[in-house]
Design an enzyme around this catalytic site. Structure first.
Site, PDB file in Angstrom:
ATOM      1  N   CYS A 154     -56.077  18.380  42.038  1.00 20.88           N
ATOM      2  CA  CYS A 154     -54.902  18.188  41.085  1.00 20.88           C
ATOM      3  C   CYS A 154     -54.746  18.873  39.725  1.00 20.88           C
ATOM      4  CB  CYS A 154     -54.203  16.753  41.338  1.00 20.88           C
ATOM      5  SG  CYS A 154     -52.652  16.663  40.828  1.00 20.88           S
ATOM      6  N   ASP A 187     -53.576  17.500  37.596  1.00 26.44           N
ATOM      7  CA  ASP A 187     -53.434  16.512  36.527  1.00 26.44           C
ATOM      8  C   ASP A 187     -54.173  16.577  35.222  1.00 26.44           C
ATOM      9  OD1 ASP A 187     -53.493  13.531  35.321  1.00 26.44           O
ATOM     10  OD2 ASP A 187     -52.176  13.333  36.899  1.00 26.44           O
ATOM     11  N   ARG A 215     -55.722  14.502  33.564  1.00 29.01           N
ATOM     12  CA  ARG A 215     -56.617  13.398  33.430  1.00 29.01           C
ATOM     13  C   ARG A 215     -57.937  13.602  34.453  1.00 29.01           C
ATOM     14  NH1 ARG A 215     -52.681   8.679  35.147  1.00 29.01           N
ATOM     15  NH2 ARG A 215     -52.149  10.239  36.451  1.00 29.01           N
ATOM     16  N   HIS A 233     -56.391  11.615  43.384  1.00 27.79           N
ATOM     17  CA  HIS A 233     -56.714  10.839  42.506  1.00 27.79           C
ATOM     18  C   HIS A 233     -55.466   9.547  42.659  1.00 27.79           C
ATOM     19  CE1 HIS A 233     -53.273  12.330  39.862  1.00 27.79           C
ATOM     20  NE2 HIS A 233     -53.630  13.372  40.597  1.00 27.79           N
ATOM     21  N   CYS A 236     -51.053   9.536  41.196  1.00 27.20           N
ATOM     22  CA  CYS A 236     -50.650  11.252  41.433  1.00 27.20           C
ATOM     23  C   CYS A 236     -48.958  11.414  41.283  1.00 27.20           C
ATOM     24  CB  CYS A 236     -51.166  11.543  42.936  1.00 27.20           C
ATOM     25  SG  CYS A 236     -50.541  13.562  42.884  1.00 27.20           S
TER      26      CYS A 236
END
Length: 739
Positions: free
Chosen positions: A561, A563, A565, A622, A625
């Site tokens: 992803c 993302d 993080r 994760h 999401c």
């Protein structure tokens, strides 16, 4: 339990019994010689050998060490005998034993673990040379001198006047020792020392050679009980403490030295010290010499094949039986054969392997000083000299400061100070800092684990002077904020800080602290991050990137992803060149037959499988999401985001899997289940690409799913396929990592 007992008895009979006989044959003449040199009755040496073998062998903490009277205490005992008499010396020995027991109960023996291995190896080598030089005179038909140097000086004359039969017995013993281990296993199963003594004794008896025998007549009759010393009790207490420390130190050093010579259980030093103390109390009460772990007998025991403490105990039993009723049997063994055995054992203690080890750690001076001190001065003095030098070298290493200067392309001077900043390093530190031209912009990295007040004052005063003259100083501390705390008046911890990684790229920008003015809104964190990369990380990774510049050969295609993080290299502990990474919203893999087709993902799959020939394709999702949350909330959530809404249609098949499961879950549980199911659905989508499917069936490509739980920083693995329940997801860690 019965099998263990039988195995122990078999081992004791096969290994420890022959070894105990060899040690017994070595211990008897040595004990008698030490007693004679100390001015004590001959029986005192045999009593000490029996007490050391039986009591210390049974109660001590070393499974292989042999205790008895030691030559290193000869001078001390001789002085006590001259001052107080023999019976009073026995009482002093009892007091020394009581002190050793007290120290053992107080766990004081742990201090022996601080002894440098170079000191132990040097002690072994020095003792080996001393023994070899002394016993070589006996082999040549003479008598050993009072010191190693005297033995060395007198050796040429001894060689010129050597006696034929005595030399022949010694040479024969050494020859048997050299060739015995090369004989077939059935023959060499008998310990080489025992075989050598047997061959030498038999040959000397058959050929009627003129060799030296031991006369023990009247030795036992000279025994007398201990008496109270007459004199200043301060001196008596000091003598008892001296014997306790010398004998205890020699025993513990012998433990640490012999621990590296066998594969059995390691020694319990506190128990060993208590055992030595009890043995000294028993020996003194019976009229014997002080007892200590003896390196010569211990190494003899190991070389003879001993496996347990049974050998030391049996050796003491043999000494006791011999002293009581079998004194005449020792005449069958020539003294020259025993001396040749000691010469051989002494030389074997000089290990080139140990010398190479200390050379690799730059501790050759400690090794040489200890060995030379033992040879020239004495055992205790040589060990103390080695310990003192080892402490000085350790202090020098611990306080060594390394200062590196490098000019950056932008004209700034990058200075890195590494080590422990103490007052000992202030002169060098001040010299290097004062050499920096005035007006220079300096980036000062303090890669230190300790800073005392003198070092802080030196750095702080230089900084103030440098900034007053127009320069700038930006200080960054890799470890704890020693400089920052001292500048702020905080109390400093007396202990060193634990080391931390030199680079802190994995920390968010908000978590990094610098001892410089805070950034303004106009400054770019990315620009500052690249500067930090150039200063810290680039010099370390430049060789790796130089190798990778010719091309990439990753083994994994990693789809995850977008993302912020998720840091793929961090959660997989991978480095440059390991992962061919594709990131998108929701770690989605559109099916090969999707309409419209997504060329971005399809081209990455084609390139990875057709050109890079990756071995694994991993889809990593994760927790929490946002893409999956948008799917749960419905199309209305992304109605104003046209491109995002169209992209998330590729996740509808994952949402269908969730809706086909159980109902009634709370929103957080549903989101977590969808995040996990989405991973497995995308793995299934990968199989719609012909190249992927063919390689998977051929066994050349593996599909793998990973799930990263952000809150617990835990990575879990999920097998390919869409399960009915996320229970098939398995954690990669035994328990959550705590940060």
């Amino acid at each position: 339990m019965k099998m263990v007992t039988q195995g122990s008895l078999l081992s004791a009979f096969r290994y420890d019994l022959p070894a105990s006989l060899v040690v017994f044959l070595v211990a008897v003449p040595l004990s008698l010689g030490i007693a004679m040199a100390a001015g004590a009755p001959l029986a005192a040496g045999l009593i000490a050998a029996a007490a050391g073998g039986i009591v210390a062998g049974r109660l001590g903490g070393s499974p292989i060490q042999v205790s008895g009277p030691t030559a290193s205490l000869t001078v001390v005992i001789a002085g006590l005998v001259h001052t107080y008499g023999w019976q009073a010396t026995c009482l002093i020995t009892i007091l020394a034993g009581a002190i050793q027991v007290l120290l053992g109960l107080l766990k004081a023996a742990r201090a022996a673990l601080a002894v440098s291995p170079a000191v132990a190896h040097g002690m072994l080598a020095g003792v080996g040379i001393v023994i070899a030089l002394a016993q070589l005179h006996v082999v040549l038909g003479g008598s050993p001198q009072h010191s190693a140097l005297a033995n060395l000086i007198q050796l040429p004359g001894q060689i010129i006047g050597m006696h034929g039969h005595k030399v022949m017995v010694g040479v024969l013993t050494v020859l048997v020792l050299l060739v015995w281990e090369r004989l077939p296993k059935r023959i060499s199963a008998v310990p080489a020392p025992l075989a050598a003594l047997s061959v030498a004794a038999t040959t000397a008896w058959l050929l009627n050679w003129d060799v030296t025998r031991i006369d023990l007549s009247g030795a036992i009759a000279t025994w007398a009980p201990p008496q109270v010393p007459q004199g200043d009790w301060h001196h008596v207490a000091g003598a008892a403490l001296l014997i306790a420390l010398l004998a205890g130190a020699e025993s513990l050093l012998c433990c640490t030295a012999t621990d590296g010579m066998h594969n059995g259980r390691r020694a319990d030093l506190d128990r060993e010290l208590c055992g030595q103390g009890v043995a000294n109390m028993v020996s003194g009460a019976l009229g014997g010499l002080p007892v200590a772990g003896v390196i010569v007998r211990s190494t003899t025991n190991i070389r003879a094949g001993a496996r347990s403490r049974s050998s030391a105990i049996l050796h003491g039993v043999w000494v006791l039986i011999f002293a009581l009723c079998l004194g005449g049997t020792i005449k069958l063994i020539p003294i020259e054969a025993l001396a040749a055995l000691l010469v051989f054992i002494g030389i074997r203690t000089i290990s080139l392997g140990n010398a190479r080890k200390v050379h690799g750690h730059n501790e050759v001076p400690v090794y040489l000083v200890t060995m030379t001190g033992v040879i020239v001065i004495g055992l205790a003095e040589g060990v103390l000299a080695g310990l003192a030098l080892a402490a000085l070298l350790a202090l020098r290493r611990l306080t060594r400061v390394t200062i590196d200067k490098r000019e950056e392309p932008d004209g700034r001077l990058h200075v890195t100070v590494s080590g422990s900043l103490t007052f000992l390093g202030v002169p060098h530190l001040t010299q290097e800092l004062r050499a920096i031209p005035t007006g220079t912009a300096v980036d000062l990295d303090l890669n230190i684990d300790f800073m005392d007040n003198a070092a802080f004052e030196a750095v702080h005063s230089w900084r103030l002077d440098h900034e007053r003259l127009g320069g700038t100083v930006a200080i960054d501390e890799v470890h704890d904020q020693w400089y920052t705390m001292a500048a702020g008046g905080a109390r400093m911890s007396p202990a060193k800080s634990p080391p931390k990684p030199a680079g802190r790229w994995w920390l968010p920008w908000a978590h990094r602290r610098r001892a410089e003015p805070a950034m303004t809104e106009s400054e770019c964190r990315l620009t500052q991050g690249t500067q930090e990369f150039h200063r810290r990380t680039a010099p370390l990774v430049r060789p790796v990137f130089t190798e990778l510049a010719a091309g990439q050969q990753p083994a994994h295609l990693f789809i995850t992803c977008a993302d912020s993080r998720i840091v793929p290299h961090l959660i997989t502990s991978s480095g440059p060149g390991d992962l061919f990474t594709v990131r998108n919203i929701g770690n989605l893999v559109p099916r090969a037959d999707s309409d419209p087709c997504d060329d971005s993902i399809a081209s990455a799959i084609e390139f990875a499988t057709g050109i890079l020939n990756v071995h694994t394709i991993t889809v990593c999702g994760h927790s929490g999401c946002g893409a999956m949350a948008a799917l749960l909330d419905g199309p209305a959530t992304t109605a104003h985001l046209r491109h995002l809404g169209r992209w998330l249609r590729h996740g509808d098949s994952s949402l269908a899997l969730l809706e086909g499961g159980a109902d009634g879950d709370d929103p957080d549980t549903k989101l977590d289940r969808l995040c996990r199911l989405n991973i497995q659905q995308q793995l299934a989508n990968l199989r719609t690409y012909p190249a992927v499917n063919e390689q998977v069936q051929a066994g050349t490509l593996k599909l793998m799913g990973l799930y990263f739980d952000i809150g617990s920083a835990r990575v879990e693995v999920a097998p390919p396929g869409a399960p009915d329940s996320p229970a098939t997801v398995t954690s990669l860690a035994s328990e959550p990592e705590r940060r």
